[in-house]
Design a protein around this motif. Sequence first.
Motif, PDB file in Angstrom:
ATOM      1  N   VAL A 100       0.869  -1.176   0.000  1.00  0.00           N
ATOM      2  CA  VAL A 100       0.000   0.000   0.000  1.00  0.00           C
ATOM      3  C   VAL A 100       0.906   1.225   0.000  1.00  0.00           C
ATOM      4  CG1 VAL A 100      -1.823   1.268   1.183  1.00  0.00           C
ATOM      5  CG2 VAL A 100      -1.787  -1.241   1.259  1.00  0.00           C
ATOM      6  N   LEU A 101       0.888   1.970  -1.114  1.00  0.00           N
ATOM      7  CA  LEU A 101       1.798   3.096  -1.293  1.00  0.00           C
ATOM      8  C   LEU A 101       1.078   4.424  -1.072  1.00  0.00           C
ATOM      9  CD1 LEU A 101       3.604   1.948  -4.575  1.00  0.00           C
ATOM     10  CD2 LEU A 101       4.203   1.411  -2.195  1.00  0.00           C
ATOM     11  N   PHE A 102       1.781   5.356  -0.455  1.00  0.00           N
ATOM     12  CA  PHE A 102       1.266   6.720  -0.335  1.00  0.00           C
ATOM     13  C   PHE A 102       1.463   7.400  -1.683  1.00  0.00           C
ATOM     14  CE2 PHE A 102       1.881  11.191   1.468  1.00  0.00           C
ATOM     15  CZ  PHE A 102       0.510  11.403   1.574  1.00  0.00           C
ATOM     16  N   ASN A 103       0.354   7.851  -2.276  1.00  0.00           N
ATOM     17  CA  ASN A 103       0.386   8.317  -3.659  1.00  0.00           C
ATOM     18  C   ASN A 103       0.222   9.821  -3.813  1.00  0.00           C
ATOM     19  OD1 ASN A 103       0.382   7.531  -6.565  1.00  0.00           O
ATOM     20  ND2 ASN A 103      -1.691   8.414  -6.497  1.00  0.00           N
ATOM     21  N   SER A 104      -0.572  10.451  -2.931  1.00  0.00           N
ATOM     22  CA  SER A 104      -0.782  11.897  -3.045  1.00  0.00           C
ATOM     23  C   SER A 104      -1.328  12.454  -1.742  1.00  0.00           C
ATOM     24  CB  SER A 104      -1.761  12.222  -4.180  1.00  0.00           C
ATOM     25  OG  SER A 104      -3.054  11.709  -3.904  1.00  0.00           O
ATOM     26  N   VAL A 105      -1.048  13.732  -1.495  1.00  0.00           N
ATOM     27  CA  VAL A 105      -1.539  14.418  -0.296  1.00  0.00           C
ATOM     28  C   VAL A 105      -3.004  14.798  -0.521  1.00  0.00           C
ATOM     29  CG1 VAL A 105      -1.300  16.451   1.185  1.00  0.00           C
ATOM     30  CG2 VAL A 105       0.740  15.299   0.279  1.00  0.00           C
ATOM     31  N   PRO A 106      -3.916  14.351   0.339  1.00  0.00           N
ATOM     32  CA  PRO A 106      -5.342  14.667   0.126  1.00  0.00           C
ATOM     33  C   PRO A 106      -5.649  16.118   0.448  1.00  0.00           C
ATOM     34  CG  PRO A 106      -5.048  13.499   2.199  1.00  0.00           C
ATOM     35  CD  PRO A 106      -3.698  13.523   1.540  1.00  0.00           C
ATOM     36  N   GLU A 107      -6.632  16.662  -0.248  1.00  0.00           N
ATOM     37  CA  GLU A 107      -7.073  18.031   0.047  1.00  0.00           C
ATOM     38  C   GLU A 107      -7.968  18.052   1.275  1.00  0.00           C
ATOM     39  OE1 GLU A 107      -8.769  19.948  -3.320  1.00  0.00           O
ATOM     40  OE2 GLU A 107      -7.033  19.589  -4.620  1.00  0.00           O
ATOM     41  N   GLU A 120       2.363  17.354   3.463  1.00  0.00           N
ATOM     42  CA  GLU A 120       3.620  17.700   2.798  1.00  0.00           C
ATOM     43  C   GLU A 120       4.773  17.648   3.795  1.00  0.00           C
ATOM     44  OE1 GLU A 120       3.934  18.066  -0.305  1.00  0.00           O
ATOM     45  OE2 GLU A 120       1.958  18.601  -1.092  1.00  0.00           O
ATOM     46  N   PRO A 121       5.956  17.249   3.350  1.00  0.00           N
ATOM     47  CA  PRO A 121       7.110  17.183   4.259  1.00  0.00           C
ATOM     48  C   PRO A 121       7.446  18.525   4.904  1.00  0.00           C
ATOM     49  CG  PRO A 121       7.579  16.017   2.222  1.00  0.00           C
ATOM     50  CD  PRO A 121       6.269  16.723   2.014  1.00  0.00           C
ATOM     51  N   SER A 122       7.074  19.611   4.242  1.00  0.00           N
ATOM     52  CA  SER A 122       7.385  20.949   4.768  1.00  0.00           C
ATOM     53  C   SER A 122       6.486  21.358   5.931  1.00  0.00           C
ATOM     54  CB  SER A 122       7.259  21.991   3.649  1.00  0.00           C
ATOM     55  OG  SER A 122       5.948  21.964   3.093  1.00  0.00           O
ATOM     56  N   GLU A 123       5.362  20.657   6.116  1.00  0.00           N
ATOM     57  CA  GLU A 123       4.428  20.989   7.190  1.00  0.00           C
ATOM     58  C   GLU A 123       4.899  20.389   8.508  1.00  0.00           C
ATOM     59  OE1 GLU A 123       0.375  20.053   6.388  1.00  0.00           O
ATOM     60  OE2 GLU A 123       0.526  20.658   4.277  1.00  0.00           O
ATOM     61  N   GLU A 124       4.828  21.187   9.562  1.00  0.00           N
ATOM     62  CA  GLU A 124       5.204  20.697  10.881  1.00  0.00           C
ATOM     63  C   GLU A 124       4.100  19.817  11.454  1.00  0.00           C
ATOM     64  OE1 GLU A 124       6.472  23.580  13.663  1.00  0.00           O
ATOM     65  OE2 GLU A 124       7.957  24.498  12.339  1.00  0.00           O
ATOM     66  N   SER A 125       4.501  18.735  12.120  1.00  0.00           N
ATOM     67  CA  SER A 125       3.541  17.829  12.743  1.00  0.00           C
ATOM     68  C   SER A 125       4.241  17.078  13.863  1.00  0.00           C
ATOM     69  CB  SER A 125       2.983  16.843  11.718  1.00  0.00           C
ATOM     70  OG  SER A 125       2.118  15.900  12.336  1.00  0.00           O
ATOM     71  N   PHE A 126       3.422  16.489  14.744  1.00  0.00           N
ATOM     72  CA  PHE A 126       3.988  15.706  15.847  1.00  0.00           C
ATOM     73  C   PHE A 126       4.511  14.364  15.368  1.00  0.00           C
ATOM     74  CE2 PHE A 126      -0.319  14.131  15.524  1.00  0.00           C
ATOM     75  CZ  PHE A 126      -0.227  12.795  15.852  1.00  0.00           C
ATOM     76  N   ILE A 127       4.211  14.009  14.109  1.00  0.00           N
ATOM     77  CA  ILE A 127       4.609  12.708  13.591  1.00  0.00           C
ATOM     78  C   ILE A 127       5.079  12.871  12.154  1.00  0.00           C
ATOM     79  CG2 ILE A 127       2.272  12.123  12.787  1.00  0.00           C
ATOM     80  CD1 ILE A 127       2.804   9.238  13.793  1.00  0.00           C
ATOM     81  N   PRO A 128       6.132  12.159  11.745  1.00  0.00           N
ATOM     82  CA  PRO A 128       6.660  12.322  10.384  1.00  0.00           C
ATOM     83  C   PRO A 128       5.638  11.931   9.323  1.00  0.00           C
ATOM     84  CG  PRO A 128       8.210  11.121  11.775  1.00  0.00           C
ATOM     85  CD  PRO A 128       6.932  11.211  12.531  1.00  0.00           C
ATOM     86  N   PRO A 129       5.675  12.595   8.165  1.00  0.00           N
ATOM     87  CA  PRO A 129       4.726  12.257   7.099  1.00  0.00           C
ATOM     88  C   PRO A 129       5.124  10.974   6.378  1.00  0.00           C
ATOM     89  CG  PRO A 129       6.252  13.925   6.318  1.00  0.00           C
ATOM     90  CD  PRO A 129       6.565  13.711   7.782  1.00  0.00           C
TER      91      PRO A 129
END
Length: 344
Positions: free
Chosen positions: A8-15, A62-71
């Motif tokens: 199962v591959l991550f394909n796109s960032v959902p809107e 997106e990798p540029s967005e800050e989050s408590f968990i890696p994308p």
Amino acid sequence: MSITNGRVLFNSVPEVYPEPGKTVVYDTSQTIDVDNAPLDGGILVKVLVVSVDPFLRERMHEPSEESFIPPFTIGKPIDSYAVGVVLRSENEGFKKGDHVYGFLPFVNYAILQPEVVRELRVLDNKYNLPWSVFVGTAGMPVGKTAYMAWKEYALAKKGETVFVSTGAGPVGSFVIQLAKKDGLKVIASAGSDEKVHFMKEVGADVAFNYKTTSIKEVLKKEGGIDIFWDNVGGETLEAALEAAKLGGRFIECGMISGYNSGFLPVNNIFHIITKSLSMNGFIIDRLHPKYESKFYEEVPRLIAEGKVKYKEDVWEGLENVGEATYAVLKGLNKAKAIVKVADE
């Protein structure tokens, strides 16, 4: 002999909501020789069951967005809590036939290197529970989240009142049972009459459908609350703040109302001051050192004895991970979402 290794591959960032077949895709282009593939000091695991949970949405950014968990990484398998069986091992801590639990990639077969392997737990299934329970009530994210945070933050006293949002969900339904075990009155909400019935089955004293009944009116009628277990945020959090008694405790487990469309302001947050409320958010991994041994000592036994009830929604096959994820984030699932990847 090489065989297909579905992924199962991550394909796109959902809107907004993750779309099946677009956000994540099922890929069968990779093969693996399970008998001869080099392990380089690691282990080869056949994945049996994977957990699908709301927090997966927090990794679809997106990798540029800050989050408590890696994308997640575009083009790579997604991963989360799962159970698998060891087929081959070059690691002294694991042997063929061991069942392991932890963060695993959503693939049929995974070669795991030593730096990943050391984070896995070999399961001692002495009560012969279904393996899926170990990514549910007897594991992470469900059971540990409910058990550890309740023990740490509820400070429950017999006779108090707790309000549990998303009470028919896997975490919420376990919280209801923990609260009843501690002698509390439990008010619980969910989004369908079927879910209301389940909340009553697991012990809720007052269970209601928030889509057809006013949360504020129910909490006012029941005389206010001492503890709030929050899985939702937004208007539900506002209603709980309004109903909180002096010195109330708020346990902030999640805010699913804002995961897809953005978070709305909470307009009465000032009650934290005027009512001397405590509000604790948490990342459950930080509570593991304090509670993990006790959890595995107690919770599987309670499940085996029938003293803790649980339900599962099971999707068959990795190709249905996208559908399961969408269902969880839209609230269409009726219980803990599990994807059964393979039999032993």
